[in-house]
Design an enzyme around this catalytic site. Structure first.
Site, short mmCIF file in Angstrom:
data_model
loop_
_atom_site.label_atom_id
_atom_site.label_comp_id
_atom_site.label_asym_id
_atom_site.label_seq_id
_atom_site.Cartn_x
_atom_site.Cartn_y
_atom_site.Cartn_z
N GLU A 193 31.53 31.39 34.55
CA GLU A 193 31.93 31.38 33.14
C GLU A 193 33.10 30.45 32.92
OE1 GLU A 193 32.71 35.54 32.44
OE2 GLU A 193 34.83 35.32 32.97
N GLY A 232 36.21 42.67 36.19
CA GLY A 232 37.09 42.15 37.22
C GLY A 232 38.41 42.88 37.31
N HIS A 239 34.92 42.47 29.44
CA HIS A 239 36.34 42.37 29.14
C HIS A 239 36.94 43.74 28.87
CE1 HIS A 239 39.64 39.45 28.54
NE2 HIS A 239 40.20 40.47 27.92
N HIS A 264 35.42 32.52 37.15
CA HIS A 264 35.83 31.80 35.94
C HIS A 264 36.83 30.72 36.35
CE1 HIS A 264 36.93 32.13 31.41
NE2 HIS A 264 37.24 30.94 31.86
N ARG A 301 39.22 27.80 35.96
CA ARG A 301 39.94 27.18 34.85
C ARG A 301 40.50 25.82 35.29
NH1 ARG A 301 40.67 32.72 33.39
NH2 ARG A 301 40.33 33.01 31.16
#
Length: 238
Positions: A71, A214, A191, A44, A46
């Site tokens: 993602e 994760g 999540h 992911h 960012r």
């Protein structure tokens, strides 16, 4: 069909970035995850690159042998990175730039036209598209109209309530899974899933193809070791 385990390696990159240098080696850890039984790798990236960096994504793509899932919030720099790398799957997440972690799914009604355009761009590039959503049947129905292939159920609420009343905690997710099937969407989840709550979720939710895990997995690996931890998570999914 058995649910696949995709290991999110963001926390590995967080540890590396805290000290500088290349310890731990993010690419090596990803390859080790595959060797130990992970059926996919999730990252992911960012905008602030506080964990996974653009270069990590580029370095991983030619070396991974399992499914690569990228993602993130589909702003233009993210879109361009995904189109360049062409992973097996892109997961669209509406996280703000300053969000500590993902904390909500898409409002697919309000953002439908935007999501349609993004899904089309990725689909035309041959990339499977998953949209991160709360377990809301209406939201899922509108997600199907955006042109995605899958939805990923945001499971924080389930994880928080699991120890109080697991049947009540999973009920909206079960309904959401049925709604996804009715709309012709495949199903992922992620999540705060952990060794505590994963098996019940995976055995109760119909059509669950993939979970992305994760934080909890990396925390468990501190005590159990990475290989033993991945094997333990895979066992929960059998």
């Amino acid at each position: 069909m058995k649910t696949k385990l995709s290991v999110n390696i963001n926390k590995i990159a967080t540890l590396r970035n805290a000290r500088g240098g290349n310890m731990p080696d993010v690419v090596k850890c990803a390859l080790d995850c595959e060797k130990f039984g992970a059926q996919g790798i999730t990252v992911h990236p960012r905008p602030d690159q506080r964990h996974i960096r653009r270069q990590d994504v580029l370095d991983l793509k030619p070396l991974l042998t399992t499914e690569f899932n990228i993602e993130g919030n589909p702003q233009e720099p993210f879109i361009q990175l995904v189109l360049e790398v062409k992973p097996a799957q892109v997961t669209l997440v509406p996280d703000a730039a300053n969000a500590l972690t993902s904390n909500a799914g898409w409002d697919t009604i309000t953002h439908k036209e935007f999501l349609k355009k993004v899904c089309r761009r990725f689909s035309e590039a041959g990339i499977r598209v998953s949209v991160f959503v709360d377990p809301n049947t209406e939201i899922i129905k509108h997600a199907a109209e955006c042109g995605c292939n899958r939805v990923e159920l945001y499971t924080e609420a389930y994880a928080k309530q699991y120890g109080i009343n697991r049947e009540q905690a999973i009920e909206p997710y079960y309904k959401a899974a049925l709604a996804a099937q009715e709309c012709g969407l495949e199903l992922n989840a992620g999540h705060d899933l952990s060794l505590i709550n994963l098996k019940y979720f995976a055995t109760t939710i119909p059509g669950l193809l993939e979970v992305s895990i994760g934080h909890a997995l990396i925390c468990d690996a501190l005590y159990m070791g990475l290989e033993n931890t991945i094997r333990a998570y895979r066992k929960e999914l059998l």
